[in-house]
Motif scaffolding. Sequence first.
Motif, short mmCIF file in Angstrom:
data_model
loop_
_atom_site.label_atom_id
_atom_site.label_comp_id
_atom_site.label_asym_id
_atom_site.label_seq_id
_atom_site.Cartn_x
_atom_site.Cartn_y
_atom_site.Cartn_z
N GLY A 198 12.35 -42.57 -1.51
CA GLY A 198 11.99 -42.27 -2.76
C GLY A 198 12.90 -42.66 -3.91
N ALA A 199 14.37 -42.49 -3.68
CA ALA A 199 15.24 -43.46 -4.52
C ALA A 199 15.12 -45.28 -4.96
N GLU A 200 14.38 -45.99 -3.79
CA GLU A 200 14.40 -47.14 -3.41
C GLU A 200 13.47 -47.52 -4.57
N LEU A 201 11.84 -46.58 -3.87
CA LEU A 201 11.43 -46.89 -4.90
C LEU A 201 11.60 -46.92 -6.34
N LEU A 202 12.11 -46.07 -6.58
CA LEU A 202 12.20 -46.16 -7.74
C LEU A 202 13.00 -47.19 -8.45
N LEU A 203 13.60 -48.46 -7.66
CA LEU A 203 14.63 -49.75 -7.88
C LEU A 203 12.85 -50.93 -6.73
N GLY A 204 12.48 -50.24 -6.30
CA GLY A 204 11.01 -51.32 -6.11
C GLY A 204 10.05 -52.68 -6.71
N PRO A 205 10.35 -53.06 -7.73
CA PRO A 205 10.24 -54.08 -8.06
C PRO A 205 11.21 -55.13 -7.64
N PHE A 206 12.99 -54.30 -7.64
CA PHE A 206 13.73 -55.30 -7.81
C PHE A 206 13.73 -55.67 -5.72
N SER A 246 15.55 -34.90 -4.52
CA SER A 246 16.77 -35.76 -3.53
C SER A 246 17.03 -37.12 -3.82
N ALA A 247 16.14 -37.60 -4.37
CA ALA A 247 16.07 -38.90 -4.80
C ALA A 247 17.31 -39.43 -5.94
N ALA A 248 17.06 -38.43 -6.89
CA ALA A 248 17.61 -38.83 -8.24
C ALA A 248 19.14 -38.45 -8.14
N PRO A 287 24.21 -44.70 -6.96
CA PRO A 287 25.05 -45.80 -5.69
C PRO A 287 23.86 -46.97 -5.00
N ILE A 288 22.26 -46.97 -4.93
CA ILE A 288 21.32 -47.72 -4.19
C ILE A 288 21.68 -48.66 -5.47
#
Length: 435
Positions: A263-271, A337-339, A344-345
């Motif tokens: 979920g956290a990675e999805l928030l940075l999904g474009p990169f 939980s993703a926030a 770090p991500i």
Amino acid sequence: MTTEGENPQPAATAAAPAGSAKRALVGRLSWGLADQAASSMSNFVVGIYVARSLGVTAFGVFSLAWVTYGVVLNVSRGLATDPLVVRFSGVPEAAWRRAVARSSGTALGVGAAIGAACLVAGLALGGSVGSAFACLGVVLPGLLLQDAWRFAFFAAGTGRKAFVNDLVWGAALVPAMLVAAHVGSVAAFVLAWGASAAVAAAYGCLQSGIRPRLSGARGWLREQRDLGYRYLVENVSLSGASQLRAYGLGAIVGVGAVGAVRGAELLLGPFLAVLMGLSLVTVPEAARVLRQAPHRLGRFCLLLGGGQAAAALLWGGALLLMPDRLGALVLGDVWHSAALLIVPITLGVAGAGLGTGAAAGLRALGAARRSLRCQLFASACYVGGGLGGAVAAGTVGSAWGVAAATVSGSAVWWLQLRSALREHHHNPHPEVRTS
């Protein structure tokens, strides 16, 4: 056959005027950015839609299938399409068509072989995880063939076709995802995702006018073995490290932790999506820079990596300012939980973006031994940091361990690129390979 430090590219022809060369470069990079934007948006929307539809635990199961696909994708790229973009970027069309027919056939064969293994393993395993892997096995050939067309189009300098192909995949995703949401299972979402990729793969055959040659796979592997097998190990160590970290995190903390990280990675999904597919654009362009102006390769790689790192940091900073209500609207129950993992991500993605610039330079130089050493080191750090952090401090500790590992790995990539550029300056021996 090339040796370490040789440039696996056709000999340079007469230099184009500086202005027209820059315009051509900007045009190719623009289509590359457009294609990556389309790919990023599709991946982002799929991840968000599945997360909201399934919840954190089922989304963790979907994420396990996703990272497994990442491993198989990198097997295909290492054997089939990475050698294509290194050796057949900017070559005569006839040579390109022959190479694409065999490389796409190799990708299709990899998908069929590993897909059969996934299908058998999934049926034996059973349960929601088993059904997800069985469905992944069914759709792998289409997924890998679609990716192979993107590599082929960028090698030819026709990124517009790759962009259109990704748009076709995105359009096919819409009805497929709606049907999967109606069914409401992880397996349905995996099938919908893969079936829409198969539509784009079939369209790629029409775009290129090339039929993948499965019979040419053995010859392709034999001819490209000096690069292909090193790139295979390099790519699999990268995606395999991600898979080991996901499986280990699920065993140590729980499957929900895998969903939180995803979920956290999805928030940075474009990169993250750009990082996964950067070689589509950057390796062919770095190879062209090396042929036309070798003294500019280092600066090109630095601008590439530094730009990505800066963009990731800016995006991560914006995410930190996002209200909880908006985050919950995007990710549903996964948001809380993703926030906790955004900082770090973000640092990990920035470190990976910086290292990608050096990786493109090493690929363009054909320095397969050096890039392999870098990737093995970075992968070992990734697994060690991710699992060690999970043991010490759970999901958050795992994210910080991965961030530290990624930054360390980036430093090694740049040290190796500096050495490779020095070697190339003292011993430039371009290889002519157009068939």
